[in-house]
Design a protein around this motif. Structure first.
Motif, mmCIF file in Angstrom:
data_model
loop_
_atom_site.group_PDB
_atom_site.id
_atom_site.type_symbol
_atom_site.label_atom_id
_atom_site.label_comp_id
_atom_site.label_asym_id
_atom_site.label_seq_id
_atom_site.Cartn_x
_atom_site.Cartn_y
_atom_site.Cartn_z
ATOM 1 N N LEU B 352 11.199 5.327 -5.999
ATOM 2 C CA LEU B 352 10.769 4.227 -6.646
ATOM 3 C C LEU B 352 9.574 3.640 -7.477
ATOM 4 C CD1 LEU B 352 11.617 0.617 -5.489
ATOM 5 C CD2 LEU B 352 10.149 1.017 -3.661
ATOM 6 N N ALA B 353 8.863 4.878 -6.446
ATOM 7 C CA ALA B 353 7.409 4.880 -6.548
ATOM 8 C C ALA B 353 6.979 4.809 -8.081
ATOM 9 C CB ALA B 353 6.234 6.066 -5.816
ATOM 10 N N GLU B 354 7.792 6.464 -9.126
ATOM 11 C CA GLU B 354 7.515 6.701 -9.938
ATOM 12 C C GLU B 354 8.000 5.534 -10.888
ATOM 13 O OE1 GLU B 354 10.960 9.494 -10.371
ATOM 14 O OE2 GLU B 354 10.755 9.669 -12.279
ATOM 15 N N ARG B 355 8.887 4.869 -11.115
ATOM 16 C CA ARG B 355 9.340 4.085 -12.164
ATOM 17 C C ARG B 355 8.909 2.407 -11.992
ATOM 18 N NH1 ARG B 355 13.355 7.012 -15.710
ATOM 19 N NH2 ARG B 355 12.736 8.690 -14.833
ATOM 20 N N THR B 356 8.306 1.819 -10.549
ATOM 21 C CA THR B 356 7.796 1.033 -9.937
ATOM 22 C C THR B 356 6.181 0.419 -11.163
ATOM 23 O OG1 THR B 356 9.307 0.492 -8.581
ATOM 24 C CG2 THR B 356 7.667 -1.593 -8.654
ATOM 25 N N LEU B 357 6.506 -0.561 -11.596
ATOM 26 C CA LEU B 357 4.755 -1.036 -12.496
ATOM 27 C C LEU B 357 3.560 -1.047 -11.391
ATOM 28 C CD1 LEU B 357 5.870 -3.500 -14.397
ATOM 29 C CD2 LEU B 357 4.807 -1.050 -15.525
ATOM 30 N N PRO B 358 2.343 -0.656 -11.068
ATOM 31 C CA PRO B 358 1.740 -0.748 -10.253
ATOM 32 C C PRO B 358 1.291 -2.082 -9.150
ATOM 33 C CG PRO B 358 1.209 0.101 -11.960
ATOM 34 C CD PRO B 358 2.364 -0.398 -12.472
ATOM 35 N N ALA B 359 1.708 -2.881 -10.078
ATOM 36 C CA ALA B 359 1.130 -4.335 -8.975
ATOM 37 C C ALA B 359 2.163 -4.563 -8.727
ATOM 38 C CB ALA B 359 1.265 -4.819 -10.472
ATOM 39 N N PRO B 360 3.717 -4.315 -9.237
ATOM 40 C CA PRO B 360 4.695 -5.291 -8.069
ATOM 41 C C PRO B 360 5.202 -4.251 -6.947
ATOM 42 C CG PRO B 360 5.734 -4.585 -10.298
ATOM 43 C CD PRO B 360 4.296 -4.418 -10.458
ATOM 44 N N LEU B 361 4.754 -2.588 -7.482
ATOM 45 C CA LEU B 361 5.267 -2.159 -6.539
ATOM 46 C C LEU B 361 4.094 -2.110 -4.954
ATOM 47 C CD1 LEU B 361 6.443 0.772 -5.182
ATOM 48 C CD2 LEU B 361 4.654 2.675 -6.257
ATOM 49 N N GLU B 362 3.143 -2.508 -4.890
ATOM 50 C CA GLU B 362 1.920 -2.925 -3.725
ATOM 51 C C GLU B 362 2.001 -3.658 -3.130
ATOM 52 O OE1 GLU B 362 -0.933 -5.303 -5.641
ATOM 53 O OE2 GLU B 362 -1.187 -3.016 -5.386
ATOM 54 N N SER B 363 3.348 -4.348 -3.317
ATOM 55 C CA SER B 363 3.325 -5.560 -2.064
ATOM 56 C C SER B 363 5.379 -5.267 -1.703
ATOM 57 C CB SER B 363 3.032 -7.338 -3.099
ATOM 58 O OG SER B 363 4.166 -7.276 -4.221
#
Lengths: 409, 409
Positions: B352-363
């Motif tokens: 998940l962390a590898e492919r998700t954009l930073p902004a949506p990942l953080e929340s």
DNA sequence: CCGTACCGATCACTCGCACAACAATTCTCG
DNA sequence: CGAGAATTGTTGTGCGAGTGATCGGTACGG
């Protein structure tokens, strides 16, 4: 800069009045001009109630009486007096921030563009420089606004990810901005303190097309914006789909071809590496320095090249994922897709049909923006106007009168 | 079988009362037991108004007075009299239709399961056979219901695509059903005519987790259900995301690996060919005839096999697309993912962390269902209860009293 | 033990919408 | 061409829903 979400509150009478007044204004905003009789049947309220609401809007200076408009009379009876948007009524300032230019407009109720100005902005300009350019454009569009007309707020369309809670621009890759509070920058440059709303350009394109464009009456639509990056704005059940923090719709990084080109996001083969502006430019051997004018270049083509055909297929196949996941009734193709789509319609449709499940496929339609290239600009106007439809009295109470003096002082 | 969508109507007083009564009942349904003082602050209405609403609910037989509950007293003052759900109050019948078994429950307000029954159903059974099995289960769960308790309706969770407009099952691949009107079949087998609501299992899982599970208070969540197919239910802004026709959330056919295995949908490398039940079974060399018991097989593992690790990575990478596109606050992993996820948590999180954009990942947060395997069943109860929260008086007025007699006659 | 705090019950009050009656205007039919 | 039907705006009345104030009851705290 956005109002917090409503919880499971109860409704009191004050809320009823606010809601009805706002709903009436929303209808007027949508149609521009209508009779009280139409309002009566649309809102399901009594004639006397509508009369009272209309009178209140008139006293607020939002609407004015119109002669029983000479449109088609469908039956007998006394003609219904018209209600129309007041000439010197409330307005907003809409800003469409692009990668290489900014468009600013003064927009009144009904989505009418009353003044417009635009200027190039530097691709890698500092935010404060862009902010002062935008402020200058805003000054020019309000130069001859009558003092009695109230300014409700400013709406800004941003090519990037905007945090819903406070309007912060988290990331605008093509402007190379990180965590920029652009709303505050513009207000500071103007020396004003009025409501500013920011949102993603694709989200606003979807909103505008839903309210005034190709999606009027369609409660489930998607606006897919093809620029350097590819993004989507989603309307579901007549409401904007924003996600938890406002970042929803990042379809450009859907996995498309794991062996494909590297994407700036760090992965390979994201959809936007196959259908984004750079991919289109490559398909037609457009030199890199002309990518910003891709629209004009594309318009020169009467027949698609083989490369464009492949791009069209990839566009259709990627849209299939979107249709499967969102089940929209209409997909509006904005940005460069607006000029690309007519060239490769067959390939797009074939790619879509090939990869979409039968059930969602049967109810979806592909469409071009009904507002042309103004979708995002008018979407920015819509979010700035929104407070008027939630509570007209409160929104007008806090609106700014005599903008020219305020800007001079 | 679903109510039509609301348009831009005005609000009259009758609607206010309906809305407030329904909202109060919704709060009571959520908390199960609360004081009038809590209701007053939650709904933002006057004490007298709350008193009137509570009295009306009591006279409808929906709630009853409770002793000033001996929970934590936070301050001085007269203790607030409790309001609790009536013992013989309204209830619904919830049906969770699985590929190999059906679970039926009688569910009261507050999501309380009052009776439960289940039976195996044949994988390729004709719809009418399954319908009569379900009808028999329904008869058994209402066998000792008191005559005064009203039956509000039936809710059915379906492992397939359900058309929202009329509840028709368009396609249930694993039951091999096409265009089956299962609601009508069950009603005919019962000899009753009461409201029946059908919806997709993942949609209902999302709804139940939002109302009573891991997503209470979370307005933007996604429930990803891993079974033979993979589907998602989406809650945004506290509402169900259904799409234009009700088919939204088909994430199983997201393009994952264009060179991958063929999918029953006709394409190659859909995400569900990499993380669906058959892929999991293959990863642990589970024989094909035991796929239906994949849960128990998976529970036997203390350490993941290399194949399972790969599946976990694929799960995380696919979830990345979902998080990018929907920007949820919580992703609930249901179905077989409920047993798979704890085994390969590290791989899922990494993918998940590898492919998700930073902004949506953080929340975003990954979570297991708070309701265990009952999510879909309780979601079916929720949609059947829904009319009560829209208009309690109308819903109770058309509810069925004395079900046993009605079923006997 | 008494003051304070909080809650329930009651009742008059305000406000918003619905309803009914009347006036105004246009269409249609004889 | 004129009378009746149809439709809408206007006005006054009534109903219903939520508000606010008051009183009485119950618990906590010093």
């Amino acid at each position: 800069m956005t109002s917090p979400r409503r919880s499971g509150l109860g409704t009191n009478q004050e809320a009823v009045r606010r809601h009805n007044l706002g709903t009436l204004l929303r209808h007027l905003h949508g149609a521009g001009h209508m009779s009280r009789a139409e309002l009566t049947s649309l809102m399901g309220l009594n004639r006397s109630t509508i009369a009272g609401l209309v009178a209140e809007l008139e006293s607020l200076g939002v609407s004015e009486r119109a002669v029983p408009v000479g449109n088609v009379r469908q039956g007998a009876g006394r003609p219904s007096a018209g209600v129309r948007i007041a000439a010197d009524g409330p307005y907003v300032v809409a800003v469409d921030l692009g990668v290489d230019r900014a468009v600013v407009a003064r927009v009144g109720l009904g989505g009418r563009v009353l003044q417009r100005a635009q200027a190039p902005v530097h691709g890698e300009g500092e935010a404060w420089q862009v902010g002062s350019s935008v402020a200058a454009l805003i000054r020019s569009v309000v130069a001859d606004v009558p003092p009695v007309a109230p300014l409700v707020g400013i709406g800004i369309s941003v090519p990037g990810m905007v945090r819903r809670s406070d309007g912060l621009i988290r990331l605008a890759p093509n402007l190379e901005w990180h965590d920029v509070s652009f709303g505050g920058i513009v207000l500071a440059a103007l020396g004003l303190d009025i409501p500013v709303s920011l949102a993603n350009d694709a989200d606003l394109g979807a909103l505008a097309e839903h309210r005034r464009g190709a999606g009027v009456g369609i409660d489930d639509l998607i606006y897919v914006s093809g620029n350097v990056g590819v993004g989507a704005g989603i309307i579901t059940g007549g409401r904007r789909f924003e996600g938890a923090a406002g970042y929803a719709g990042e379809v450009g990084h859907l996995r498309f071809n794991p062996q494909g080109r590297p994407c700036h996001c760090g992965n390979r083969g994201c959809w936007e590496t196959e259908v984004g502006a750079h991919a289109i430019a490559e398909a037609i051997s457009c030199p890199a320095d002309k990518v910003a004018q891709l629209d004009e270049v594309l318009e020169g083509f009467r027949e698609p090249t083989p490369g464009l055909r492949d791009t069209g297929t990839a566009l259709g196949q990627g849209l299939a994922s979107i249709v499967n996941v969102f089940n929209p009734q209409v997909v509006v193709l904005g940005g460069y897709f607006r000029t690309l789509f007519p060239l490769v319609r067959a390939e797009v449709v074939a790619g879509l049909a090939e990869r979409t499940l039968p059930a969602p496929l049967e109810s979806v339609t592909l469409a071009l923006p009904g507002l042309g290239s103004d979708s995002t600009l008018l979407g920015a106007a819509e979010i700035a106007l929104e407070p008027l439809f939630v509570d007209p009295v409160a929104a007008l109470g806090s609106a700014l009168l005599d903008v020219r003096t305020a800007l001079a002082g």
